[in-house]
Design an enzyme around this catalytic site. Sequence first.
Site, short mmCIF file in Angstrom:
data_model
loop_
_atom_site.label_atom_id
_atom_site.label_comp_id
_atom_site.label_asym_id
_atom_site.label_seq_id
_atom_site.Cartn_x
_atom_site.Cartn_y
_atom_site.Cartn_z
CB CYS A 1 3.25 10.07 2.28
SG CYS A 1 2.40 8.13 1.26
CB THR A 2 5.20 4.41 3.08
OG1 THR A 2 4.26 3.97 2.62
CG2 THR A 2 4.93 3.94 4.85
CD GLU A 3 3.64 4.92 -0.96
OE1 GLU A 3 3.50 3.68 -1.51
OE2 GLU A 3 2.67 5.70 -0.62
CG MET B 1 -1.83 -0.87 0.73
SD MET B 1 -2.70 -1.35 3.31
CE MET B 1 -1.15 -2.36 3.81
CB THR C 1 0.64 2.27 4.83
OG1 THR C 1 -0.48 3.23 4.15
CG2 THR C 1 -0.54 0.89 4.86
CG ASN C 2 2.61 6.95 7.75
OD1 ASN C 2 3.43 7.25 8.61
ND2 ASN C 2 3.37 7.23 6.46
CB THR C 3 -3.36 6.43 4.49
OG1 THR C 3 -2.77 7.80 3.96
CG2 THR C 3 -4.90 7.11 4.14
CD GLN D 1 -6.26 4.15 0.82
OE1 GLN D 1 -6.32 5.17 -0.73
NE2 GLN D 1 -5.56 4.24 1.96
#
Length: 235
Positions: free
Chosen positions: A197-199, A10, A83-85, A52
């Site tokens: 955000c992990t991206e 994710m 993932t943060n979200t 989401q």
Amino acid sequence: MKTIGLLGGMSWESTVTYYRAINEGVKQALGGLHSAKIAMYSVDFEPIEKLQHAGNWDAMANILSEAALGVQAAGADFLLICTNTMHKVAPQVEAAIDIPLLHIGDAIATTLLQKNIQTVGLLGTAFTMEQDFYSGRLRDNHGLNVLIPNHHDRKIVHQVIYQELCLGKIEAQSKANYLRIINELAKRGAEGIILGCTEIGLLIQQTDTEVKLFDSTVIHAAKAVEYALPQVAID
């Protein structure tokens, strides 16, 4: 060594960073040919992204809880949601499993407080920036003051994540926009910026700015290594 459970996909681009960082951390700590013991479940992100934006968090909680049970059954001693979200549904996931959940917000807060930072800027998806499940935990559990960008800039940050970074696209203009937003948060008093955000770490690195950056992926992965190797001091 404990077995690290990863709930990833994710997006998968950031899960790759988790896998690499955790294995590099174990290798650095133990040397030789050591690598991490990992049990991982990688979900299909497309239906989750649709849920989401539809606001169907209960359905997402069910998907992640089932996946987390799979990670637990595979022998994981503790779990990371990569993932943060999706930490919005962390309470439901935590309730579904019998192993500990290493929360990304707690990992970040510990690092910030060790650096004597009290006021921090937060970049992430609109869900992470605008809803209370993330900044509220940092504030209520750890006493941090969290700043977020203005409405226009939040839209930019969110769109770049979903329309570019989650697809592996790195655009120069988006990088310039992020650096401008980071500077604006610093002017408002942020002593550091959470790349929440992990991206985002795919786009922005510490060498791009003098403002202190705290990459949630790197920090979360490092805490996983510490948790997996309790007998080893991690620098």
